[in-house]
Write a protein that holds these residues in place. Structure first.
Motif, PDB file in Angstrom:
ATOM      1  N   GLU A 234       0.837  -1.205   0.000  1.00 15.22           N
ATOM      2  CA  GLU A 234       0.000   0.000   0.000  1.00 15.22           C
ATOM      3  C   GLU A 234       0.876   1.260   0.000  1.00 15.22           C
ATOM      4  O   GLU A 234       0.600   2.218  -0.724  1.00 15.22           O
ATOM      5  CB  GLU A 234      -0.934   0.007   1.212  1.00 15.22           C
ATOM      6  N   GLN A 235       1.922   1.269   0.798  1.00 11.81           N
ATOM      7  CA  GLN A 235       2.822   2.421   0.856  1.00 11.81           C
ATOM      8  C   GLN A 235       3.531   2.638  -0.483  1.00 11.81           C
ATOM      9  O   GLN A 235       3.681   3.771  -0.942  1.00 11.81           O
ATOM     10  CB  GLN A 235       3.842   2.244   1.981  1.00 11.81           C
ATOM     11  N   GLN A 236       3.956   1.552  -1.116  1.00  8.47           N
ATOM     12  CA  GLN A 236       4.607   1.658  -2.427  1.00  8.47           C
ATOM     13  C   GLN A 236       3.648   2.201  -3.476  1.00  8.47           C
ATOM     14  O   GLN A 236       4.032   3.028  -4.308  1.00  8.47           O
ATOM     15  CB  GLN A 236       5.153   0.303  -2.868  1.00  8.47           C
ATOM     16  N   LEU A 237       2.415   1.746  -3.445  1.00  2.08           N
ATOM     17  CA  LEU A 237       1.415   2.238  -4.396  1.00  2.08           C
ATOM     18  C   LEU A 237       1.167   3.729  -4.207  1.00  2.08           C
ATOM     19  O   LEU A 237       1.095   4.487  -5.178  1.00  2.08           O
ATOM     20  CB  LEU A 237       0.102   1.460  -4.263  1.00  2.08           C
ATOM     21  N   THR A 238       1.042   4.144  -2.964  1.00  5.25           N
ATOM     22  CA  THR A 238       0.818   5.558  -2.689  1.00  5.25           C
ATOM     23  C   THR A 238       2.021   6.387  -3.134  1.00  5.25           C
ATOM     24  O   THR A 238       1.857   7.464  -3.717  1.00  5.25           O
ATOM     25  CB  THR A 238       0.531   5.788  -1.191  1.00  5.25           C
ATOM     26  N   ALA A 239       3.212   5.879  -2.909  1.00  6.72           N
ATOM     27  CA  ALA A 239       4.422   6.606  -3.317  1.00  6.72           C
ATOM     28  C   ALA A 239       4.479   6.765  -4.838  1.00  6.72           C
ATOM     29  O   ALA A 239       4.902   7.807  -5.341  1.00  6.72           O
ATOM     30  CB  ALA A 239       5.664   5.881  -2.807  1.00  6.72           C
ATOM     31  N   ARG A 240       4.053   5.746  -5.574  1.00  6.69           N
ATOM     32  CA  ARG A 240       4.121   5.806  -7.041  1.00  6.69           C
ATOM     33  C   ARG A 240       2.943   6.514  -7.670  1.00  6.69           C
ATOM     34  O   ARG A 240       3.088   7.211  -8.667  1.00  6.69           O
ATOM     35  CB  ARG A 240       4.228   4.399  -7.602  1.00  6.69           C
ATOM     36  N   LEU A 241       1.748   6.326  -7.102  1.00  5.53           N
ATOM     37  CA  LEU A 241       0.532   6.845  -7.720  1.00  5.53           C
ATOM     38  C   LEU A 241      -0.004   8.103  -7.043  1.00  5.53           C
ATOM     39  O   LEU A 241      -0.878   8.768  -7.606  1.00  5.53           O
ATOM     40  CB  LEU A 241      -0.577   5.777  -7.689  1.00  5.53           C
TER      41      LEU A 241
ATOM     42  N   GLY B 125      -4.370   8.710  -6.939  1.00  7.30           N
ATOM     43  CA  GLY B 125      -4.214   7.583  -7.860  1.00  7.30           C
ATOM     44  C   GLY B 125      -4.416   6.245  -7.165  1.00  7.30           C
ATOM     45  O   GLY B 125      -5.033   5.330  -7.717  1.00  7.30           O
ATOM     46  N   HIS B 126      -3.913   6.161  -5.946  1.00  6.02           N
ATOM     47  CA  HIS B 126      -4.091   4.927  -5.169  1.00  6.02           C
ATOM     48  C   HIS B 126      -5.570   4.697  -4.873  1.00  6.02           C
ATOM     49  O   HIS B 126      -6.080   3.581  -5.000  1.00  6.02           O
ATOM     50  CB  HIS B 126      -3.274   5.014  -3.888  1.00  6.02           C
ATOM     51  N   ALA B 127      -6.271   5.756  -4.498  1.00 12.99           N
ATOM     52  CA  ALA B 127      -7.711   5.640  -4.229  1.00 12.99           C
ATOM     53  C   ALA B 127      -8.459   5.213  -5.487  1.00 12.99           C
ATOM     54  O   ALA B 127      -9.379   4.378  -5.423  1.00 12.99           O
ATOM     55  CB  ALA B 127      -8.259   6.962  -3.698  1.00 12.99           C
ATOM     56  N   GLN B 128      -8.077   5.767  -6.634  1.00 13.71           N
ATOM     57  CA  GLN B 128      -8.720   5.390  -7.898  1.00 13.71           C
ATOM     58  C   GLN B 128      -8.464   3.916  -8.219  1.00 13.71           C
ATOM     59  O   GLN B 128      -9.368   3.197  -8.650  1.00 13.71           O
ATOM     60  CB  GLN B 128      -8.218   6.275  -9.045  1.00 13.71           C
TER      61      GLN B 128
END
Length: 109
Positions: free
Chosen positions: A83-90, A94-97
């Motif tokens: 989850e942290q990696q996704l938030t950092a990249r998106l 973007g993560h919520a989407q």
């Protein structure tokens, strides 16, 4: 093994971390026979123990062992890292989407 992981995780969701095996099977969308075999395997691996239900002589309660709890904790830590990696990249939006789109795919079957 997503169903199995979800089932093991479901054991952690209820307090006091135990409930009758037929209830676990219903949550995992598994037949009683498949659930029984799965719980046998988890018990052999040391993730759960079965105990008599003091309120229902016909039922058994499934309880996570310390090994099972450690497995759940490791899974949660892994998911948190992803989850942290996704938030950092998106980014947060973007993560919520992404989560919204993935949830829609799951709903659609």
């Amino acid at each position: 093994m997503p169903t199995e992981a979800r089932t093991l995780g479901g054991l952690c969701a209820d307090r006091p971390r135990r409930f009758p095996s037929h209830r676990a099977g219903t949550r995992a969308n598994m037949s009683p026979q498949a659930m029984g075999e799965f719980v046998d395997e988890l018990e052999e691996l040391g993730y759960v123990v079965r105990r008599p239900d003091p309120t229902d002589r016909r039922a058994k309660l499934i309880t996570l062992t310390s090994k099972g709890q450690a497995c759940i904790a490791a899974g949660i830590a892994t998911i948190d890292g992803i989850e942290q990696q996704l938030t950092a990249r998106l980014g947060e939006r973007g993560h919520a989407q992404l989560r919204s789109l993935l949830a829609k795919l799951l709903e659609d079957g």
